[in-house]
Design a protein around this motif. Structure first.
Motif, mmCIF file in Angstrom:
data_model
loop_
_atom_site.group_PDB
_atom_site.id
_atom_site.type_symbol
_atom_site.label_atom_id
_atom_site.label_comp_id
_atom_site.label_asym_id
_atom_site.label_seq_id
_atom_site.Cartn_x
_atom_site.Cartn_y
_atom_site.Cartn_z
ATOM 1 N N PRO A 9 0.845 -1.200 0.000
ATOM 2 C CA PRO A 9 0.000 0.000 0.000
ATOM 3 C C PRO A 9 0.877 1.246 0.000
ATOM 4 O O PRO A 9 2.037 1.214 0.400
ATOM 5 N N SER A 10 0.321 2.356 -0.468
ATOM 6 C CA SER A 10 1.083 3.607 -0.453
ATOM 7 C C SER A 10 1.156 4.154 0.961
ATOM 8 O O SER A 10 0.282 3.904 1.786
ATOM 9 N N GLY A 11 2.222 4.918 1.238
ATOM 10 C CA GLY A 11 2.346 5.537 2.549
ATOM 11 C C GLY A 11 2.976 4.607 3.576
ATOM 12 O O GLY A 11 3.473 3.538 3.250
ATOM 13 N N GLY B 287 2.404 -1.435 5.620
ATOM 14 C CA GLY B 287 3.107 -2.620 5.173
ATOM 15 C C GLY B 287 3.380 -3.503 6.365
ATOM 16 O O GLY B 287 2.727 -3.386 7.401
ATOM 17 N N PRO B 288 4.344 -4.436 6.259
ATOM 18 C CA PRO B 288 4.648 -5.325 7.377
ATOM 19 C C PRO B 288 4.877 -4.544 8.664
ATOM 20 O O PRO B 288 5.554 -3.523 8.679
ATOM 21 N N TRP C 19 8.279 -5.908 -0.243
ATOM 22 C CA TRP C 19 7.889 -5.600 1.133
ATOM 23 C C TRP C 19 8.837 -4.619 1.811
ATOM 24 O O TRP C 19 8.457 -3.945 2.759
ATOM 25 N N TYR C 20 10.063 -4.522 1.377
ATOM 26 C CA TYR C 20 11.044 -3.660 2.035
ATOM 27 C C TYR C 20 10.770 -2.212 1.649
ATOM 28 O O TYR C 20 10.835 -1.851 0.473
ATOM 29 N N ASP C 21 10.454 -1.362 2.627
ATOM 30 C CA ASP C 21 10.058 0.008 2.326
ATOM 31 C C ASP C 21 10.870 1.009 3.143
ATOM 32 O O ASP C 21 11.778 0.645 3.892
ATOM 33 N N ALA C 22 10.519 2.267 3.010
ATOM 34 C CA ALA C 22 11.320 3.340 3.602
ATOM 35 C C ALA C 22 11.336 3.285 5.121
ATOM 36 O O ALA C 22 12.367 3.561 5.753
ATOM 37 N N GLU C 23 10.211 2.946 5.733
ATOM 38 C CA GLU C 23 10.146 2.905 7.201
ATOM 39 C C GLU C 23 11.050 1.807 7.762
ATOM 40 O O GLU C 23 11.774 2.000 8.747
ATOM 41 N N VAL D 74 2.095 -9.007 4.872
ATOM 42 C CA VAL D 74 2.376 -7.904 3.949
ATOM 43 C C VAL D 74 1.456 -6.725 4.229
ATOM 44 O O VAL D 74 1.863 -5.569 4.149
ATOM 45 N N ALA D 75 0.208 -7.025 4.588
ATOM 46 C CA ALA D 75 -0.760 -5.966 4.848
ATOM 47 C C ALA D 75 -0.547 -5.295 6.195
ATOM 48 O O ALA D 75 -1.246 -4.328 6.522
ATOM 49 N N GLY D 76 0.410 -5.777 6.979
ATOM 50 C CA GLY D 76 0.627 -5.205 8.307
ATOM 51 C C GLY D 76 -0.536 -5.468 9.233
ATOM 52 O O GLY D 76 -0.923 -4.603 10.020
#
Length: 307
Positions: A38-40, A43-44, A71-75, A230-232
């Motif tokens: 998802p945007s923003g 995520g996990p 799955w690897y994102d900025a946060e 993945v959806a957290g």
């Protein structure tokens, strides 16, 4: 607890699979799992605990994933890059993994002439043989394995055959992105394997037959777990895992006792050493009742959801 939930509970399966050449099946299929986050800041799920001079991030992992799953994102990257130590369940550098493979074979292979199939009754043997045949594995291939090791192996073979990849597991990715960051571990390989090796033989056989009877559903089950991860959505992940819980004593040893131990480790780390730590452990430990967060709350340590 059914065996397919082990991919969110313990890293031991990875070493067992790497130690067993019979499992190296090159035939895979594409896994129907969502590959866009998802945007923003979603995520996990990622949590943290902190005090005046220490921050500890807690991130749930799945030990095998489709290679193309995003799955690897900025946060996650920000938390990892800020950390001076990465902590996994067990040490996962090449030397430690090689030692764990040897330990798995030492503990999980019978050397006294006993065969696995000789421990099964007629009905169990028929079900076991049918499951291996369906997977394209010779029925005698695991005959030297103790029931617990065969059970762990058979819980994950269907996943590998459906495109799940141990090298794409979250732990491996986190460590690769951590580079030269110092590593530590919450447990030893001997401890993790001992959870399974210490089961009485009749429970090991029951453990094996659960994997045999659930082989057809294994891929669908892990797909649902990964989708929740993945959806957290740790609540949904916990519901799936708790629905699979059949042996409370085993769940105590595999999940809850370890969660309590890790909460104690986190408290001690907060009290003893300044800095920032990134902990990556099976996602099942950070979901539902009696999670690591619940045990931290009992110690009056507040956990904050970062993502």
């Amino acid at each position: 607890m059914k065996l397919r939930t082990l991919m969110t509970a313990t890293a031991a399966t990875a070493a067992l699979l790497a130690a067993a050449p019979v499992l190296a099946d090159e035939t895979t299929e594409t896994v129907a799992v969502e590959t866009e986050l998802p945007s923003g800041p979603e995520g996990p799920a990622l949590w943290k605990v902190s005090d005046e001079d220490t921050t500890i991030y807690m991130f749930g992992t799945v030990h095998a994933l489709p290679a193309d799953l995003v799955w690897y994102d900025a946060e996650i990257a920000e938390a990892l890059n800020a950390s001076d130590t990465v902590v996994t369940e067990i040490l996962m550098d090449p030397a430690s993994e090689a030692a764990m493979q040897q330990l798995a074979l030492q503990k999980g292979v019978m050397t006294d002439g006993t065969t696995l199939r000789s421990l099964l009754n007629e009905d169990q043997t028929a079900r076991y043989d049918a499951a291996l045949t369906a997977m394209g594995i010779p029925t005698v291939a695991l005959d030297q394995f103790e029931p617990w090791m065969a059970g762990l192996s058979l819980s994950v073979i269907p996943l590998l055959q459906q495109g799940y990849d141990l090298e794409s597991g979250v732990d491996k990715v986190i460590l690769s992105k951590a580079g030269d960051t110092a590593q530590d571990a919450l447990e030893t390989a001997e401890f993790q394997l001992g959870i399974f090796d210490g089961l009485p033989q009749n429970q090991q056989v029951e453990f094996l037959m659960t994997a045999v009877d659930g082989a057809d559903e294994a891929a669908a089950m892990i797909d649902s777990l990964v989708a929740a991860w993945v959806a957290g959505d740790p609540e949904s992940l916990a519901e799936i895992m708790h629905a699979e819980t059949e042996d409370e004593a085993f769940a105590e040893a595999l999940l809850y006792d370890r969660n309590a131990n890790w909460a104690e480790w986190i408290e001690a780390r907060l009290d003893s050493t300044p800095g920032t730590v990134f902990i990556a452990v099976g996602a099942g430990h950070l979901a539902g009742e009696r999670s690591v967060q619940d045990y931290l709350a009992q110690r009056e340590i507040e956990t904050t959801r970062v993502q």
